[in-house]
Design an enzyme around this catalytic site. Structure first.
Site, PDB file in Angstrom:
ATOM      1  N   HIS A 173     -45.729  57.284  12.946  1.00 59.08           N
ATOM      2  CA  HIS A 173     -44.344  57.535  12.560  1.00 59.08           C
ATOM      3  C   HIS A 173     -43.729  58.748  13.263  1.00 59.08           C
ATOM      4  CE1 HIS A 173     -43.745  54.773   8.882  1.00 59.08           C
ATOM      5  NE2 HIS A 173     -44.652  54.273   9.679  1.00 59.08           N
ATOM      6  N   SER A 216     -43.194  52.986  16.735  1.00 55.99           N
ATOM      7  CA  SER A 216     -43.993  51.982  17.424  1.00 55.99           C
ATOM      8  C   SER A 216     -43.658  51.932  18.902  1.00 55.99           C
ATOM      9  CB  SER A 216     -43.723  50.604  16.813  1.00 55.99           C
ATOM     10  OG  SER A 216     -44.216  50.532  15.511  1.00 55.99           O
ATOM     11  N   LYS A 247     -40.761  40.306   8.172  1.00 61.74           N
ATOM     12  CA  LYS A 247     -41.560  39.736   9.259  1.00 61.74           C
ATOM     13  C   LYS A 247     -43.055  39.939   8.985  1.00 61.74           C
ATOM     14  CE  LYS A 247     -41.928  39.533  14.264  1.00 61.74           C
ATOM     15  NZ  LYS A 247     -41.482  40.039  15.549  1.00 61.74           N
ATOM     16  N   ASP A 248     -43.414  41.139   8.503  1.00 61.47           N
ATOM     17  CA  ASP A 248     -44.811  41.404   8.165  1.00 61.47           C
ATOM     18  C   ASP A 248     -45.281  40.491   7.036  1.00 61.47           C
ATOM     19  OD1 ASP A 248     -45.250  43.250  10.084  1.00 61.47           O
ATOM     20  OD2 ASP A 248     -45.140  45.017   8.789  1.00 61.47           O
ATOM     21  N   GLU A 296     -74.024  40.431  13.294  1.00 60.43           N
ATOM     22  CA  GLU A 296     -72.793  39.737  12.964  1.00 60.43           C
ATOM     23  C   GLU A 296     -71.957  39.575  14.240  1.00 60.43           C
ATOM     24  OE1 GLU A 296     -72.987  38.199  10.098  1.00 60.43           O
ATOM     25  OE2 GLU A 296     -71.430  39.213   8.958  1.00 60.43           O
TER      26      GLU A 296
END
Lengths: 176, 419
Positions: B213, B217, B241-242, B285
């Site tokens: 922040h 972004s 959107k998220d 894994e």
């Protein structure tokens, strides 16, 4: 307090001394907090076992558990002893003669833990892969050990370890 | 930070004394976000969702799990068979780990492609790599807890990595185990640390978000925001959107949980741990496979361990390896090719990590490992000197609005998602 050079020197001394003592104190507190993760007294107490080796026929091998890990005890054949002795020591990654690794040539006692990353090598049971040198083969990352448990090929850095052991009679060994 | 004038008097009263509502308004509502983010920018919030899912299901599982070598395996089976909805919660936790890694890997490759690690976001990137490391440690310790064959031998092999350290290695391994092999003391400490780590991760995630922040972004064009015309408020645009991304993610995740819950696992882990018998073919894994392939590619114990950790370490210094001033791969024609080669190389390493360490696989692992380091240590520094980049657009808004310099209100209707 006046700001003379002498007083400044004294103050610096006090600051350094305080910081030093804080460091010592922090280390003294950290030590038990870190050391508690080391093996506890009861874990250390389980450190030795006795094994009767008279029942192992020539060419046969047994696996016993010592300190939570397998120990391989193999009654070696004449051919296996011969091939272990018939090795150019200088060519080995971890040079050691076969005689240095056994107390009686026919009885090989080694830790069944690959020295690479701790898997149990194959070769104890009939029918298992024994690797290119007819000893043991670790399936995890492909280390080959010879009939003396020495590393011959693959990523492991050292020979299979010989645990501390002693013959307490002709037939019984004490490991640990 | 400016405090807001909230309508609700209770909120206003609290906010005056404890400005949490102002803080949330500032960071989650009005927070100006580049208007051209594509769907790859959804992965950050998805990673957060995965983390919360793991913590919630993990705390529930801990209520029913017994961290003791004699009871661990059975307590997990009890969760699966007897505990109300235990099967569901464990399958969510088990698959959640895999999906967390899927999301984070995509998130990382997004950053690699669009140059999100470049100034001024170096620390943001480094914190992210740190989160990846912590996640790997957490996942590794969690995998040990069911105390199956893969748990035990995975723990043995991974802890033994530390024995490669000269002089003190053996003592460190005994210290990690609390004994002379992986045993009960190891299991109980792994449980304690597995419970702790997610909260450490959460703390680093908070730092990651604070760093994010600070400058906001990055975006698909990789150019800086020039002003208000380049951004939209986070809420409602990116929250919705998220949320949409979360629904898609949860649909895929739920299909795995309900229809293929063991697809990503290994059947050998349903065999109780046996310290005297290594499974014929042990594999970690899937998310560790590329690193495992690097470990096995090097025919030397210490070397293998160094290269494996080096594969992560190189990411920490990435901002100083790639010196090109252009962030986005879109404007770097040669970089773009190498990016896809790197991605293919990582997938190849992952595939090789699952293969036995013999024959052609060893040769391929060595080539793929060499390529991985070649990419970061040679290709990126050289490219930043010699590559001729494409011209950058003037600003985000001109690019979004069709490149017209006179982008006005009329052309705003043509605005389309830039994907």
């Amino acid at each position: 307090m006046s700001d003379t050079a002498e007083n400044k020197g004294r103050r610096d001394f006090i600051v350094v001394a305080t910081n030093t003592m804080m460091g010592v104190g922090a280390a003294a507190v950290a030590y038990p907090l870190i050391n508690q993760m080391n093996p506890a007294a009861d874990t250390l107490a389980l450190a030795s076992i006795e094994v009767d080796v008279s029942g192992i026929a020539e060419g046969q091998a047994i696996t016993v558990k010592w300190r939570g890990k397998p120990v391989f005890i193999r009654h070696r054949t004449k051919d296996e002893i011969a091939s272990a002795n018939d090795t150019t020591i200088a060519d080995l990654r971890d040079p050691q003669t076969d005689a240095d690794r056994v107390q009686k040539p026919e009885l090989l006692v080694i830790q069944g833990i690959c020295t690479h990353l701790g898997c149990v090598p194959l070769g104890q049971k009939i029918g298992e892969v024994k690797g290119d040198f007819n000893g043991w083969f670790c399936p995890c990352h492909g280390s080959h050990y010879d009939t003396s448990g020495r590393i011959r090929k693959g990523p492991a850095p050292t020979n299979l370890e010989v645990p501390p052991y002693a013959f307490i009679s002709d037939n019984v060994i004490k490991i640990g | 930070m400016q405090t807001q004038n909230f309508k609700n008097p209770v909120v206003r009263w609290i906010d005056h004394r404890l400005p949490v509502f102002s803080f949330m308004h500032h960071e989650l509502h009005e927070y100006p976000t580049p208007k051209n983010l594509n769907y790859l920018w959804n992965l950050g919030s998805l990673a957060g969702l995965a983390l919360v899912t793991m913590i919630v299901t993990g705390i529930i599982l801990a209520m029913h799990y017994t961290p003791h070598v004699d009871h661990a395996f059975e307590s997990v089976e009890r969760i699966m068979r007897d505990v109300n909805h235990g099967w569901l919660i464990r399958y969510i936790h088990m698959n959640g780990a895999s999906f967390f890694f899927i999301v984070v890997f995509i998130h990382i490759f997004r950053g690699l492609y669009y140059g999100s690690y470049k100034a001024p976001r170096e620390l943001l990137w480094i914190l992210g790599v740190l989160i990846l490391l912590l996640m790997m440690a957490t996942a590794f310790m969690g995998y040990v807890l069911p105390w199956g064959q893969m748990s035990f031998w995975g723990a043995t092999v991974i802890t033994n990595l530390f024995s490669a350290i000269p002089f003190v290695g053996e003592s460190i391994v005994v210290w990690l185990w609390g004994g002379f092999s992986v045993d009960n003391p190891t299991l109980s400490r792994f449980f304690a640390l597995h419970y702790l780590m997610p909260f450490v991760i959460t703390a680093v995630v908070i730092l990651h978000i604070i760093a994010l922040h600070r400058f906001g972004s990055n975006n698909p064009l990789g150019i800086d925001v020039n002003g208000k015309q380049d951004t939209i408020p986070f809420h409602p645009y990116y929250t919705s959107k998220d949320l949409f991304g979360a629904v898609v993610f949860l649909t895929i995740f739920a299909s795995a949980v309900f229809f293929y819950p063991n697809f990503l696992g290994h059947p050998d882990n349903y065999i109780p741990a046996n310290p005297l018998q290594t499974p014929a073919h042990i594999v970690p894994e899937w998310y560790f496979l590329p690193f495992y392939a690097i470990l096995r590619a090097i025919p030397d114990k210490l070397g293998g361990v160094l290269f494996m950790f080096g594969a992560i370490a190189v990411l920490f210094i990435l901002p100083w390896l790639d010196r090109s001033p252009v962030r986005s791969g879109r404007f770097r024609p040669i970089f773009k090719v190498f990016f896809w080669l790197l991605l293919a190389d990582c997938v190849l390493l992952g595939w090789l990590g699952a293969k036995p360490a013999e024959g052609i696989y060893v040769v391929l692992s060595r080539l793929a490992t060499a390529w991985y380091f070649f990419h970061f240590l040679i290709v990126l520094p050289v490219l930043s000197l010699v590559e001729k980049t494409r011209p950058l657009p003037q600003s985000i808004s001109t690019s979004v609005l069709g490149g017209g310099a006179l982008a006005g209100a009329a052309s705003a209707t043509k605005e389309k998602p830039d994907a």
